[in-house]
Every structure is written in C-alpha cells, then in structure tokens.
Design an enzyme around this catalytic site. Structure first.
Site, PDB file in Angstrom:
ATOM      1  N   TYR A 148     -13.599  -3.417   9.950  1.00 29.34           N
ATOM      2  CA  TYR A 148     -12.263  -2.803  10.094  1.00 29.34           C
ATOM      3  C   TYR A 148     -11.691  -3.080  11.486  1.00 29.34           C
ATOM      4  O   TYR A 148     -10.522  -3.432  11.638  1.00 29.34           O
ATOM      5  CB  TYR A 148     -12.398  -1.303   9.831  1.00 29.34           C
ATOM      6  CG  TYR A 148     -11.117  -0.521   9.757  1.00 29.34           C
ATOM      7  CD1 TYR A 148     -10.306  -0.572   8.620  1.00 29.34           C
ATOM      8  CD2 TYR A 148     -10.717   0.293  10.815  1.00 29.34           C
ATOM      9  CE1 TYR A 148      -9.136   0.178   8.545  1.00 29.34           C
ATOM     10  CE2 TYR A 148      -9.552   1.047  10.741  1.00 29.34           C
ATOM     11  CZ  TYR A 148      -8.768   0.981   9.600  1.00 29.34           C
ATOM     12  OH  TYR A 148      -7.607   1.729   9.536  1.00 29.34           O
ATOM     13  N   ASN A 183       1.205  -2.398   5.317  1.00 25.55           N
ATOM     14  CA  ASN A 183       0.477  -1.138   5.475  1.00 25.55           C
ATOM     15  C   ASN A 183      -0.812  -1.066   4.651  1.00 25.55           C
ATOM     16  O   ASN A 183      -1.693  -0.261   4.946  1.00 25.55           O
ATOM     17  CB  ASN A 183       1.422   0.016   5.098  1.00 25.55           C
ATOM     18  CG  ASN A 183       0.701   1.315   4.819  1.00 25.55           C
ATOM     19  OD1 ASN A 183       0.345   2.042   5.739  1.00 25.55           O
ATOM     20  ND2 ASN A 183       0.440   1.603   3.536  1.00 25.55           N
ATOM     21  N   ALA A 237     -12.507  -5.528  13.513  1.00 28.10           N
ATOM     22  CA  ALA A 237     -12.192  -6.962  13.607  1.00 28.10           C
ATOM     23  C   ALA A 237     -10.835  -7.243  12.973  1.00 28.10           C
ATOM     24  O   ALA A 237      -9.994  -7.963  13.538  1.00 28.10           O
ATOM     25  CB  ALA A 237     -13.281  -7.787  12.916  1.00 28.10           C
ATOM     26  N   ILE A 290      -5.219  10.064  10.823  1.00 31.26           N
ATOM     27  CA  ILE A 290      -4.124  10.612  10.042  1.00 31.26           C
ATOM     28  C   ILE A 290      -4.712  11.193   8.757  1.00 31.26           C
ATOM     29  O   ILE A 290      -5.577  10.549   8.123  1.00 31.26           O
ATOM     30  CB  ILE A 290      -3.103   9.487   9.684  1.00 31.26           C
ATOM     31  CG1 ILE A 290      -2.717   8.656  10.929  1.00 31.26           C
ATOM     32  CG2 ILE A 290      -1.876  10.085   8.994  1.00 31.26           C
ATOM     33  CD1 ILE A 290      -2.028   9.390  12.049  1.00 31.26           C
ATOM     34  N   GLY A 349       0.824  -1.210   0.000  1.00 36.29           N
ATOM     35  CA  GLY A 349       0.000   0.000   0.000  1.00 36.29           C
ATOM     36  C   GLY A 349       0.852   1.251   0.000  1.00 36.29           C
ATOM     37  O   GLY A 349       0.456   2.298   0.527  1.00 36.29           O
ATOM     38  N   SER A 379      -4.619  -0.094  14.336  1.00 39.50           N
ATOM     39  CA  SER A 379      -5.295   1.207  14.442  1.00 39.50           C
ATOM     40  C   SER A 379      -5.714   1.420  15.889  1.00 39.50           C
ATOM     41  O   SER A 379      -5.928   0.452  16.640  1.00 39.50           O
ATOM     42  CB  SER A 379      -6.541   1.238  13.555  1.00 39.50           C
ATOM     43  OG  SER A 379      -7.343   2.368  13.875  1.00 39.50           O
TER      44      SER A 379
HETATM   45  P1  NAD Z   1      -4.708   5.121   1.877  1.00 34.03           P
HETATM   46  O1  NAD Z   1      -6.082   4.779   1.455  1.00 34.03           O
HETATM   47  O2  NAD Z   1      -4.207   6.514   1.677  1.00 34.03           O
HETATM   48  O3  NAD Z   1      -3.655   4.098   1.239  1.00 34.03           O
HETATM   49  C1  NAD Z   1      -3.880   2.718   1.284  1.00 34.03           C
HETATM   50  C2  NAD Z   1      -3.100   2.068   0.159  1.00 34.03           C
HETATM   51  O4  NAD Z   1      -3.364   0.649   0.204  1.00 34.03           O
HETATM   52  C3  NAD Z   1      -3.523   2.552  -1.228  1.00 34.03           C
HETATM   53  O5  NAD Z   1      -2.391   2.918  -1.978  1.00 34.03           O
HETATM   54  C4  NAD Z   1      -4.241   1.358  -1.833  1.00 34.03           C
HETATM   55  O6  NAD Z   1      -4.136   1.281  -3.239  1.00 34.03           O
HETATM   56  C5  NAD Z   1      -3.516   0.213  -1.140  1.00 34.03           C
HETATM   57  N1  NAD Z   1      -4.286  -1.032  -1.187  1.00 34.03           N
HETATM   58  C6  NAD Z   1      -5.594  -1.215  -0.881  1.00 34.03           C
HETATM   59  N2  NAD Z   1      -5.947  -2.495  -1.117  1.00 34.03           N
HETATM   60  C7  NAD Z   1      -4.840  -3.131  -1.569  1.00 34.03           C
HETATM   61  C8  NAD Z   1      -4.574  -4.454  -1.993  1.00 34.03           C
HETATM   62  N3  NAD Z   1      -5.538  -5.401  -1.996  1.00 34.03           N
HETATM   63  N4  NAD Z   1      -3.314  -4.770  -2.391  1.00 34.03           N
HETATM   64  C9  NAD Z   1      -2.333  -3.824  -2.413  1.00 34.03           C
HETATM   65  N5  NAD Z   1      -2.538  -2.553  -2.035  1.00 34.03           N
HETATM   66  C10 NAD Z   1      -3.782  -2.203  -1.623  1.00 34.03           C
HETATM   67  O7  NAD Z   1      -4.658   4.719   3.447  1.00 34.03           O
HETATM   68  P2  NAD Z   1      -3.774   5.300   4.637  1.00 34.03           P
HETATM   69  O8  NAD Z   1      -4.615   6.242   5.396  1.00 34.03           O
HETATM   70  O9  NAD Z   1      -2.447   5.710   4.152  1.00 34.03           O
HETATM   71  O10 NAD Z   1      -3.657   3.987   5.561  1.00 34.03           O
HETATM   72  C11 NAD Z   1      -2.548   3.112   5.513  1.00 34.03           C
HETATM   73  C12 NAD Z   1      -2.742   2.051   6.592  1.00 34.03           C
HETATM   74  O11 NAD Z   1      -2.830   2.670   7.881  1.00 34.03           O
HETATM   75  C13 NAD Z   1      -3.993   1.215   6.429  1.00 34.03           C
HETATM   76  O12 NAD Z   1      -3.746  -0.117   6.819  1.00 34.03           O
HETATM   77  C14 NAD Z   1      -4.958   1.862   7.392  1.00 34.03           C
HETATM   78  O13 NAD Z   1      -5.968   0.974   7.800  1.00 34.03           O
HETATM   79  C15 NAD Z   1      -4.030   2.249   8.507  1.00 34.03           C
HETATM   80  N6  NAD Z   1      -4.543   3.329   9.342  1.00 34.03           N
HETATM   81  C16 NAD Z   1      -4.838   4.542   8.798  1.00 34.03           C
HETATM   82  C17 NAD Z   1      -5.344   5.535   9.614  1.00 34.03           C
HETATM   83  C18 NAD Z   1      -5.699   6.895   9.106  1.00 34.03           C
HETATM   84  O14 NAD Z   1      -6.253   7.679   9.873  1.00 34.03           O
HETATM   85  N7  NAD Z   1      -5.422   7.228   7.854  1.00 34.03           N
HETATM   86  C19 NAD Z   1      -5.554   5.277  10.983  1.00 34.03           C
HETATM   87  C20 NAD Z   1      -5.236   4.031  11.490  1.00 34.03           C
HETATM   88  C21 NAD Z   1      -4.726   3.060  10.664  1.00 34.03           C
END
Ligand code: NAD
Length: 259
Positions: free
Chosen positions: A165, A91, A167, A198, A14, A152
């Site tokens: 999510y 990620n 779970a 974030i 990701g 998270s």
């Molecule tokens: P984002 O949506 O900006 O980026 C997620 C990336 O994952 C994207 O580039 C997407 O193309 C890729 N992705 C999705 N499904 C995929 C798959 N099947 N195979 C390969 N790549 C795939 O998200 P983000 O906010 O940067 O979050 C990154 C991580 O952090 C995630 O796991 C999210 O759950 C976690 N997180 C984010 C937050 C937040 O507030 N943004 C909070 C807690 C946890």
C-alpha cells in the site's frame, strides 16, 4: 467560497462507498454531472438511487480500474452521456496488509504474498495510470481538466504491515508530480490528497487499539469523516484552485505517524 461545477462532468473511481461516495455527492451538489466507476455493482447502483432521489445527476458504470478494456468502455459510456469529461478523481483503492516477513519465536512463519503485493499495486497505482491515460484526451479536447489522486499519509511516513500500500501511495505522489509537469501547459492540473485515518469500510478492519493510537497522535483528536476528504477534492477541482498543481494536500487532522 462558493464552488460552482455546473458546467463540469466528473468521474469518481471507487465512488460506490466511503470517501468516493461522499465525493460523488459533494461534486454533484456543487452542480457537476458525476459518473461513479466502481466494481461493486450492488452498492454502486444503490448509491446512484440514493443520490438521484436527492435530485443529483449521477450515474453508475461497473468498472474495474485495473482492466484497460473496462476503463475504455467506461470512458466511452461517460462521454456518450455527458458529452465530455472535465474532472477525474482517482479514488479506488484496496488494502491487503501483511508484514514483509513474519517471524514467530525466531522462525519465519510467513510474509506478504506476491499476489497481495500485485493486487494492491494494480488497483492503487496502476489503476490511477490506466484511468488517467484514458480520460486525459477528453480534457485536452476542452483545454481544461482536473485530476486528483488518492495518496495517503502513509506515503511519506511508511506504515507497519503496508509494504504494498505504501509503495502504491508513494508512487501515486510521483505520478502526480510527473503529470502536473506534462499536462499543466495544456490547462490540466494534477494534484493528490493524502488522507489520514478516515472512518470508512477500509479502516473498519483496523484493530480498535491501533485506531485509538492514531487518534491520540492526531491533534484534532478524532478520525476523519469521508466528507473531510470530499471537501478537499471539491476544492482542488474548482476554478478557485486553478494555480494549484503538483501539490499533495494532507487531510489528516495534523496526524504525524511515529510520534
Ligand atoms: P472503501 O473501501 O470504503 O472504498 C473503496 C472503493 O473502491 C470501493 O467502493 C471499492 O469497490 C472500490 N474499488 C476497489 N477496487 C476497485 C477496482 N479494481 N475498480 C473499481 N473500483 C474499485 O475505501 P475508502 O476508505 O473510501 O478509501 C478511498 C481511497 O482513499 C482509497 O484509495 C484509499 O486508499 C484512500 N485512503 C483512505 C484512507 C482511510 O483512512 N479510509 C486513508 C488514506 C487514503
């Protein structure tokens, strides 16, 4: 503390967007060679163009973390190019929010679909298992490795509308602790980060009122930036974090949901 990853090869799943992209840049600026595995081809390729222009050694491989064949091909290509693998940042993640049961005027009008439950668990939980199982043999070959998984803040507190999510993210914490036990004696540490809210595409869809509320419950009074989480990942994969194993590092500005 200066973090030196010059001898290291890393994968960031990701990594085309948001936290993953910031992490790819952070690891690469610390000297690592980085493979971005993402299913978003256009943004992934653009990210690599940008990072390469900054003088960093980064490549993109179109990968779907839910597909074992795709992941195996990505491992082969990464190891072929880098000669091995030391660091895995799990990620990649998605959200598909809905209440378990939606009620209007006392009548059930909907609820979280099975497809949405499965999709989120498949990427956020099973994808972590698939990538880690495929990458770890290469860490074992070197007797050194770092795996860091995206959990998270909601994993421990729950969150309205996020059955699937929460779970998945709670399951990630469980797998992290299992692998910390199984792999620690082989020189591989396994940890998780638990970000709060974030500012990325993922949170851009959250209604402003809810985001404001989260900010009000965050002692640091702001949303996190992708770099806040990237810095935590970078520390956990460093030599200096060598005695940290099975930990879940909160990166949430002190947010406590529900207070
Ligand atoms: P984002 O949506 O900006 O980026 C997620 C990336 O994952 C994207 O580039 C997407 O193309 C890729 N992705 C999705 N499904 C995929 C798959 N099947 N195979 C390969 N790549 C795939 O998200 P983000 O906010 O940067 O979050 C990154 C991580 O952090 C995630 O796991 C999210 O759950 C976690 N997180 C984010 C937050 C937040 O507030 N943004 C909070 C807690 C946890």
């Amino acid at each position: 503390m200066r973090i030196d990853l010059t001898q290291r090869s890393a994968v960031v799943t990701g990594g085309a967007n948001g936290i993953g992209l910031a992490t790819a840049r952070r690891l690469a600026t610390s000297g690592a060679r980085v493979a971005i595995w993402d299913r978003a081809v256009a943004t992934g390729a653009a990210a690599v163009d940008t990072l390469t222009a900054e003088g960093l050694e980064v490549m993109f491989i179109e990968t779907d973390v839910t597909d074992g064949v795709s992941v195996a091909a990505a491992v082969a290509e990464t190891v072929g190019r880098f000669g091995g693998l030391d660091i895995l940042i799990n990620n990649a993640g998605i959200v598909r929010d809905a209440q378990l049961v939606k009620v209007r005027d006392g009548v059930v009008v909907g609820g979280m679909s099975e497809a949405d439950f499965d999709a989120v668990v498949s990427v956020n939980l099973k994808g972590v298992y698939t990538c880690t199982q495929a990458v770890v043999p290469h860490m074992l070959a070197r007797g050194w490795g770092r795996v860091v998984n995206a959990s998270s803040v909601v994993a421990s507190n729950g969150n309205f509308g996020q059955t699937n999510y929460v779970a998945a993210k709670a399951g990630v914490v469980g797998m992290t602790r299992v692998w910390a036990r199984e792999l620690g004696r082989r020189g591989i540490t396994v940890n998780a980060v638990a970000p709060g809210f974030i500012a990325t595409d993922m949170t851009a869809a959250i209604p402003p009122g809810i985001l404001r509320n989260m900010q009000e419950h965050t002692p640091l009074a702001r949303l996190g930036a992708p770099d806040d989480v990237a810095n935590a990942y970078c520390f956990l994969v460093s030599e200096q974090a060598g005695f940290i194993n099975g930990a879940v590092l909160s990166v949430d500005g002190g947010l406590v949901i529900g207070t």
